[in-house]
Enzyme design. Structure first.
Site, PDB file in Angstrom:
ATOM      1  N   HIS A 114       3.487  29.310  27.380  1.00  0.00           N
ATOM      2  CA  HIS A 114       2.761  28.465  26.422  1.00  0.00           C
ATOM      3  C   HIS A 114       2.177  29.296  25.281  1.00  0.00           C
ATOM      4  O   HIS A 114       1.015  29.147  24.901  1.00  0.00           O
ATOM      5  CB  HIS A 114       1.678  27.659  27.127  1.00  0.00           C
ATOM      6  N   ASP A 169      26.234  23.663  -9.552  1.00  0.00           N
ATOM      7  CA  ASP A 169      26.749  22.420 -10.142  1.00  0.00           C
ATOM      8  C   ASP A 169      25.665  21.761 -10.995  1.00  0.00           C
ATOM      9  O   ASP A 169      24.536  21.571 -10.541  1.00  0.00           O
ATOM     10  CB  ASP A 169      27.187  21.467  -9.023  1.00  0.00           C
ATOM     11  N   ARG A 179      31.894  23.632 -18.228  1.00  0.00           N
ATOM     12  CA  ARG A 179      30.482  23.475 -17.861  1.00  0.00           C
ATOM     13  C   ARG A 179      29.927  22.114 -18.279  1.00  0.00           C
ATOM     14  O   ARG A 179      28.990  21.604 -17.667  1.00  0.00           O
ATOM     15  CB  ARG A 179      29.640  24.594 -18.502  1.00  0.00           C
ATOM     16  N   LYS A 221      19.028   7.187  -8.276  1.00  0.00           N
ATOM     17  CA  LYS A 221      17.865   6.547  -8.879  1.00  0.00           C
ATOM     18  C   LYS A 221      18.136   5.066  -9.143  1.00  0.00           C
ATOM     19  O   LYS A 221      17.259   4.218  -8.937  1.00  0.00           O
ATOM     20  CB  LYS A 221      17.505   7.247 -10.192  1.00  0.00           C
TER      21      LYS A 221
END
Length: 507
Positions: free
Chosen positions: A267, A126, A65, A138
């Protein structure tokens, strides 16, 4: 400004398509840093690869992890190359410079789609990968981010063309695509936890489906959603932007009827609708209301379409037909038109959202879906004369139709058949006059018909005009400060009027 890639951090789930990229990067003497299975894959190709654990000085923990979540990894990605303080810290802490990050996230959607257990699904959220994507994107001024296997080819083309050099425009484009991946991934996770609550707008996880065009050919159009979750398309051309609007209006309308019903829409408004014992009979009654407008419209029914119904419906041109199922003989007939769109409504409960969204100005309006359908028990008789039993049925039928008709709206009904409607008018009187003129055009006798209004009558003029046309019963929300004038006119002329207390504006 062009920059040379020198070090690549690679951590991917899908290895397919990566081999040629690695070969090109290796030929350019670009250093590899990687984790676990990806590192093994790189080394199996004969290339040197430094393990993330060697860079960070910390092992992979918690069953994998936590691997890349370390200051030496994220420092190498996020530090600003033109910032003197950043450069000093990088040097002080021996942080490597990472110029290229290639990530392919754990397959969360696929695990949900294949019916994985809760534990399996959660483990496919993830953490490190999504953090690498956001960090690298970034800092796109200095780092190139590849956030999905879908971007392997653009990366390969870029490497081959520029031999390891990237421009600011290159890096900004990949950053944009990276945030598209991360937002879609987070949406998939939200949708999983949201489950059947469906509490927010659920964008298509692949970024939307490009339509041929929007409302008009000069406008671009996209669809965000899972159409196949709701419908099965059996036949016909690609569904357009306007088709989708009409389909949405059609399934919303038919969902409010329990009897055998069929509607024809144009319509977004019903130009014909009826409840009858069979689909064929409902079709014939619906078509009679306005056979001109029905041409090129949308047909929807809440019952299976059989051969007899298909033979009748097939006689005119229409764009789309929607039903819960079709007999084989019916499909043989309907398939004869190449472009005719034939849809099976397989999940009515998923056809409409609990919330509705519209873009306005520089924002979005959100409201609850109008799920209100009135019953006979909820009607308040406000006149001396009460509607007869068959009139009550027609009034409820008309009230559902007016709910699904563009405001200002008036609907005229007789024997659970739409006679005519006035739609989208700036005046309620104009809407009524339009409806009466249309009914007259198609030779309907309005004696004994009923009228529904989507909002209250501010003056008694509408009930006066309706009475003169032969209408005998009226349904409306009530609530006008001049309600008494309309009620008084009805009492003087023997009309029945009921109020619902529920307005049905549809703008």
């Amino acid at each position: 400004m062009s920059q040379k890639i020198q070090t690549a951090l690679i951590s991917v789930y899908h290895k397919e398509g990566l081999e040629e990229i690695l070969q090109e990067l290796n030929n350019l003497r670009i250093k590899f840093i990687s984790t676990g299975g990806t590192k093994d894959f790189i080394q199996s190709l004969g290339y040197e690869c430094e393990a993330v654990e060697e860079v960070s000085g910390y092992p992979s923990i918690l069953g994998g992890r936590v691997k890349t979540l370390h200051p030496k990894i994220f420092g190498g990605i996020l530090y600003r190359r033109d910032n003197e303080s950043d450069k000093k810290q990088v040097k002080s802490y021996d942080i490597p410079s990472i110029d290229l990050v290639i990530v392919d996230l754990y397959p969360f959607e696929e695990t949900v789609g294949t019916g994985g257990s809760e534990e399996e699904i959660i483990e496919k959220i993830d953490i490190g990968g999504i953090s690498l994507i956001r960090g690298a994107a970034k800092n796109y001024k200095d780092v190139l981010i590849v956030a999905s296997k879908d971007q392997y080819k653009p990366l390969l083309d870029l490497i081959k063309e520029k031999q390891g050099l990237t421009t600011l425009d290159d890096r900004r484009w990949f950053a944009k695509e990276a945030f598209k991946v991360s937002s879609g991934y987070d949406t998939a996770i939200f949708n999983y936890f949201d489950g059947d609550q469906r509490t927010a707008f659920r964008q298509a996880l692949n970024g939307g489906k490009q339509l041929r065009y929007g409302e008009n050919p000069h406008q671009k159009g996209m669809f965000y959603g899972d159409f196949d979750e709701v419908f099965e398309q059996l036949h016909g051309k690609e569904i357009s932007y306007n088709n989708l609007l009409d389909i949405d209006a059609a399934v919303s309308l038919i969902a409010d009827f329990n009897e055998t019903a069929l509607a024809i829409l144009k319509h977004n408004n019903a130009c014909g609708m009826a409840c009858r014992p069979t689909v064929k009979e409902a079709w014939e009654a619906a078509l009679a209301a306005d056979p001109v407008s029905a041409f090129g419209g949308i047909v929807v029914t809440n019952r299976p379409v059989d051969k007899e119904a298909a033979e009748a419906i097939h006689e005119i041109f229409f764009e789309v037909i929607i039903a819960p199922s079709y007999d084989k003989e019916a499909l043989d007939i309907l398939f004869q038109k190449k472009n005719r769109i034939i849809l099976v409504l397989k999940s009515p409960e998923k056809a409409t959202q609990l919330l509705q969204y519209r873009s306005v100005l520089n924002g979005v309006l959100v409201q609850d879906k109008n799920a209100s359908v009135q019953t006979a028990e909820q009607l308040q008789v406000v006149t001396d004369v009460a509607p007869r039993e068959h009139e009550t049925g027609d009034l409820l039928f008309a009230n559902v139709l007016v709910k699904h008709t563009k405001s200002n709206a008036i609907v005229l009904v007789k024997n659970k058949q739409l006679i005519a409607s006035g739609t989208g008018q700036t005046s309620r009187v104009d809407a009524l006059k339009q409806a009466i003129e249309k009914a007259t055009t198609f030779h309907f006798d309005l004696k004994g018909a009923v009228m529904a209004s989507d909002a209250f009558f501010p003056f008694p003029d509408c009930v006066e005009i309706a009475h003169q046309a032969g209408i005998t019963a009226v349904i409306q929300p009530g609530g006008s400060i001049r309600d008494a004038e309309s009620v008084e006119y009805c009492n003087q002329h023997g009309l029945a009027m009921v109020t619902t207390g529920v307005r049905h504006f549809k703008h």
